[in-house]
Design an enzyme around this catalytic site. Sequence first.
Site, PDB file in Angstrom:
ATOM      1  N   LYS A 279       0.842  -1.195   0.000  1.00 23.52           N
ATOM      2  CA  LYS A 279       0.000   0.000   0.000  1.00 23.52           C
ATOM      3  C   LYS A 279       0.881   1.250   0.000  1.00 23.52           C
ATOM      4  O   LYS A 279       2.004   1.214   0.479  1.00 23.52           O
ATOM      5  CB  LYS A 279      -0.852   0.028   1.278  1.00 23.52           C
ATOM      6  CG  LYS A 279      -1.991  -0.949   1.280  1.00 23.52           C
ATOM      7  CD  LYS A 279      -2.855  -0.781   2.527  1.00 23.52           C
ATOM      8  CE  LYS A 279      -4.001  -1.763   2.543  1.00 23.52           C
ATOM      9  NZ  LYS A 279      -5.000  -1.535   1.486  1.00 23.52           N
ATOM     10  N   ARG A 353     -10.536 -11.349   1.691  1.00 24.66           N
ATOM     11  CA  ARG A 353     -11.344 -12.428   1.122  1.00 24.66           C
ATOM     12  C   ARG A 353     -10.612 -13.758   1.164  1.00 24.66           C
ATOM     13  O   ARG A 353     -11.231 -14.820   1.247  1.00 24.66           O
ATOM     14  CB  ARG A 353     -11.775 -12.056  -0.303  1.00 24.66           C
ATOM     15  CG  ARG A 353     -10.624 -11.820  -1.244  1.00 24.66           C
ATOM     16  CD  ARG A 353     -11.025 -11.024  -2.484  1.00 24.66           C
ATOM     17  NE  ARG A 353     -11.039  -9.587  -2.250  1.00 24.66           N
ATOM     18  CZ  ARG A 353     -11.373  -8.681  -3.170  1.00 24.66           C
ATOM     19  NH1 ARG A 353     -11.711  -9.068  -4.402  1.00 24.66           N
ATOM     20  NH2 ARG A 353     -11.355  -7.400  -2.886  1.00 24.66           N
TER      21      ARG A 353
HETATM   22  N1  BES Z   1      -8.294  -3.625   4.243  1.00 28.12           N
HETATM   23  C1  BES Z   1      -8.385  -3.239   2.898  1.00 28.12           C
HETATM   24  C2  BES Z   1      -9.645  -2.449   2.592  1.00 28.12           C
HETATM   25  C3  BES Z   1      -9.667  -1.030   3.079  1.00 28.12           C
HETATM   26  C4  BES Z   1      -8.939  -0.056   2.437  1.00 28.12           C
HETATM   27  C5  BES Z   1     -10.477  -0.665   4.122  1.00 28.12           C
HETATM   28  C6  BES Z   1      -9.016   1.256   2.866  1.00 28.12           C
HETATM   29  C7  BES Z   1     -10.564   0.632   4.543  1.00 28.12           C
HETATM   30  C8  BES Z   1      -9.819   1.601   3.917  1.00 28.12           C
HETATM   31  C9  BES Z   1      -8.384  -4.457   1.994  1.00 28.12           C
HETATM   32  O1  BES Z   1      -7.621  -5.516   2.426  1.00 28.12           O
HETATM   33  C10 BES Z   1      -7.826  -4.006   0.690  1.00 28.12           C
HETATM   34  O2  BES Z   1      -6.682  -3.646   0.664  1.00 28.12           O
HETATM   35  N2  BES Z   1      -8.628  -4.058  -0.360  1.00 28.12           N
HETATM   36  C11 BES Z   1      -8.200  -3.614  -1.630  1.00 28.12           C
HETATM   37  C12 BES Z   1      -8.757  -4.565  -2.657  1.00 28.12           C
HETATM   38  C13 BES Z   1      -8.228  -4.339  -4.026  1.00 28.12           C
HETATM   39  C14 BES Z   1      -6.757  -4.691  -4.079  1.00 28.12           C
HETATM   40  C15 BES Z   1      -9.007  -5.190  -4.986  1.00 28.12           C
HETATM   41  C16 BES Z   1      -8.724  -2.205  -1.849  1.00 28.12           C
HETATM   42  O3  BES Z   1      -9.863  -1.928  -1.448  1.00 28.12           O
HETATM   43  O4  BES Z   1      -7.992  -1.377  -2.350  1.00 28.12           O
HETATM   44 MN    MN Z   2      -5.601  -5.315   1.822  1.00 24.67          MN
END
Ligand code: BES
Ligand code: MN
Length: 498
Positions: A279, A353
């Site tokens: 990230k 997931r």
């Molecule tokens: N934990 C995150 C989702 C999230 C992001 C929650 C920001 C709250 C704030 C999750 O694990 C994630 O990183 N999801 C990705 C999925 C994507 C790679 C398809 C996302 O939402 O960017």
């Molecule tokens: Mn994630």
Amino acid sequence: MEFSIKTGNPEKQRGACVVVGVFEPRKLTASAGLLDNATNHYLSEIVRRGDMGGKAGTTLLLHDVPSTQCGRVLMVGLGKEKEFSEKEYCAAIRSAVKALSETGATDGTLFLTEIPVRKCSLAWRVRQAAIIAKETTYRFEQFKSKKSDARRPLRKLSFAIDRRTEMALAEEALAQGLAIAEGVALARDLGNLPGNVCTPTYLAEAAQRIASDYAFDCQVLERGDMEALGMHSLLSVAKGSHQPPKLIVLQYKGGKEGEKPLVLVGKGITFDSGGISLKPGPEMDEMKFDMCGAASVLGTLKAVAQMQLPINLTVIVPTSENMPGGAASKPGDIVTSMSGQTIEILNTDAEGRLVLCDALTYAERFEPETVIDVATLTGACVIALGHVATGLFANDDSLAHELLRAGDEAHDRAWHMPLWDDYQDLLKSNFADMANIGGRAGGSISAACFLSRFTKKFEWAHLDIAGTAWKSGAEKGATGRPVPLLAHYLLKRAGKLN
Ligand code: BES
Ligand code: MN
Ligand code: ZN
């Protein structure tokens, strides 16, 4: 803080503070009127002078009002009477408790619980008041050397009701509210803990503590156990971390023997760096909140155990860190889930997931009545619904409606999102049964579609709490949502809602 229910007139109350409401413009509530009559119209005179017009969010503190038995009277603005409904009631309780805790008073009696609220029962008003009072006075200061100023903290809060015959009802609602508030506080505490403290091992220990406090069963599956079960999707997420993953299983049995359990599954990523699909830096600290789903199902379980609800409730928490490292999963890796379905990991940041799918397959062995998972699953859900509503997906419409209703009534709202087959194509993979991402468009829906492939054998709902589990900015911190929604839903199922 101690709580109690009281009957009796406001002018006869002893103690540090009596709290009464004023509608806009300048209209005293029934109990404020009683106090006014007993004090030679002290309150209406203040209202007449324009010092308290009843505007929502305003408060006015009076000292030593003649002919009263208490040290203070706090007047609370309620807004317009015909607009006074759930939201306004909750806001009034919040500003009353906040103002009260900023005075030197160590106890108070709220005459706001007497005010009729459209379509809301007395039990609802009392339950909600207890939840809000605890929420408003919540602090998380265990890592501060200097605790915030609490010269004379509020120690006792009483809620007034006008009929003695409703005492038992109000007391039950108060007990429910306090149990729910404790569940919310637990969820907030766990969420707020930093990632170096709240690891998967810590979560497992916290779960064991709850189980021993309330005398029910807790089982923690270790890496070896999960390998034996074939949970390679869950395990793949933990590969980059030095922290061992856990699968926590708690079984509360308040219902009849042999009655199928309700199952709650909570995402427990104690820190989500994204893994190899790292990230960006800004706000990455907030990914310590990526276990708020887990925290909320543990908080809900605690509330249920505290209320001794006559239901069977099983809680499953798959928990891991998601870190980069030499052994971490790489984009393009393919894993086999416990269900036998293969998954191409195109993005290691779509890890929620991956841990949930194996936990959902594991849920099958409990022959559940219903399964609800709770997860900070997608940034896309935040884009869709902001920070107001939780995203709700379900493979059963009546379950979806029950949950929506519970959210409305508990003031912890969710919004129904589609789970049509049309979206399933987004998960096509050239190399495995499915990919773990579906692209940017409809991102929260493709995530739910992914989970739906592991929930065919039972009635299931998914709550995406990415936008509602915590607040950012100056008020950064876990909210404890959706504990109120879930607790309300379970109270209803248990037939204990008044
Ligand atoms: N934990 C995150 C989702 C999230 C992001 C929650 C920001 C709250 C704030 C999750 O694990 C994630 O990183 N999801 C990705 C999925 C994507 C790679 C398809 C996302 O939402 O960017
Ligand atoms: Mn994630
Ligand atoms: Zn995550």
